[in-house]
Design a protein around this motif. Structure first.
Motif, short mmCIF file in Angstrom:
data_model
loop_
_atom_site.label_atom_id
_atom_site.label_comp_id
_atom_site.label_asym_id
_atom_site.label_seq_id
_atom_site.Cartn_x
_atom_site.Cartn_y
_atom_site.Cartn_z
N CYS A 48 0.84 -1.21 0.00
CA CYS A 48 0.00 0.00 0.00
C CYS A 48 0.87 1.26 0.00
CB CYS A 48 -0.91 0.02 1.23
SG CYS A 48 -2.14 -1.29 1.24
N GLY A 49 0.51 2.18 -0.85
CA GLY A 49 1.24 3.43 -0.97
C GLY A 49 0.65 4.24 -2.10
N TYR A 50 1.46 5.12 -2.65
CA TYR A 50 0.99 5.89 -3.79
C TYR A 50 2.16 6.40 -4.61
CZ TYR A 50 1.56 9.68 -0.34
OH TYR A 50 2.05 10.52 0.62
N PHE A 51 1.87 6.62 -5.90
CA PHE A 51 2.82 7.23 -6.80
C PHE A 51 2.53 8.72 -6.89
CE2 PHE A 51 2.56 2.96 -8.88
CZ PHE A 51 3.88 2.60 -8.73
N THR A 52 3.57 9.52 -6.92
CA THR A 52 3.43 10.91 -7.33
C THR A 52 4.03 10.97 -8.73
OG1 THR A 52 5.55 11.56 -6.35
CG2 THR A 52 3.58 11.84 -4.99
N ILE A 53 3.32 11.63 -9.64
CA ILE A 53 3.74 11.69 -11.03
C ILE A 53 3.73 13.17 -11.43
CG2 ILE A 53 3.19 10.96 -13.37
CD1 ILE A 53 1.45 8.81 -11.35
N ALA A 54 4.84 13.65 -11.96
CA ALA A 54 4.96 15.06 -12.33
C ALA A 54 5.70 15.19 -13.65
CB ALA A 54 5.69 15.83 -11.24
N MET A 63 -1.45 12.12 -8.23
CA MET A 63 -1.10 11.03 -7.32
C MET A 63 -2.01 9.85 -7.63
SD MET A 63 -0.64 13.09 -3.77
CE MET A 63 0.33 11.89 -2.92
N VAL A 64 -1.47 8.63 -7.49
CA VAL A 64 -2.21 7.41 -7.77
C VAL A 64 -1.91 6.42 -6.65
CG1 VAL A 64 -2.43 5.49 -9.38
CG2 VAL A 64 -2.01 7.78 -10.25
N THR A 65 -2.96 5.83 -6.09
CA THR A 65 -2.76 4.88 -5.00
C THR A 65 -2.38 3.50 -5.51
OG1 THR A 65 -5.10 4.28 -4.95
CG2 THR A 65 -4.40 6.08 -3.50
N THR A 66 -1.71 2.74 -4.63
CA THR A 66 -1.33 1.36 -4.92
C THR A 66 -1.69 0.50 -3.71
OG1 THR A 66 0.89 1.49 -3.97
CG2 THR A 66 0.66 2.13 -6.28
N ALA A 67 -1.78 -0.80 -3.96
CA ALA A 67 -2.07 -1.73 -2.87
C ALA A 67 -1.14 -2.93 -2.88
CB ALA A 67 -3.52 -2.19 -2.93
N GLY A 68 -0.20 -2.98 -3.82
CA GLY A 68 0.70 -4.12 -3.90
C GLY A 68 -0.02 -5.37 -4.38
N ARG A 69 -1.01 -5.19 -5.24
CA ARG A 69 -1.80 -6.32 -5.75
C ARG A 69 -1.77 -6.31 -7.28
NH1 ARG A 69 -7.04 -5.15 -2.09
NH2 ARG A 69 -7.14 -3.51 -3.63
#
Length: 88
Positions: A48-54, A63-69
């Protein structure tokens, strides 16, 4: 140039993965706008976390969330802000 950073939230997912997306998701934030940029994302995310994209060129950030799935995002398409974006 597009910069992608992943920020770890330090926890594991609490729910099972969505079997409809066994190979990740290609995100499209353009809503049909042109021009656009796209880039791959580190896949799969660690947890679980998130990407910051610029984008250095036009300044678009998200920003885009993740869950490791398996259904984590694997790529993203961004609307270019050099020219005004015309939303539908």
């Amino acid at each position: 140039m597009i910069h992608v950073s992943w920020i770890d939230r330090g926890c594991e997912p609490a729910h099972p993965s969505n079997p409809a997306y066994p190979d990740g998701i290609d995100l499209d934030l353009t809503r049909g706008a042109k021009p656009f940029c796209q880039t791959g994302l580190p896949y799969p995310a660690e947890r679980c976390g998130y990407f910051t994209i610029a984008c250095d060129v036009c300044g678009f950030t998200t920003m885009v969330t993740t869950a490791g799935r398996p259904e984590d995002p694997k790529s993203i398409k961004l609307p270019c802000q050099i020219e005004p974006v015309k939303w539908r």
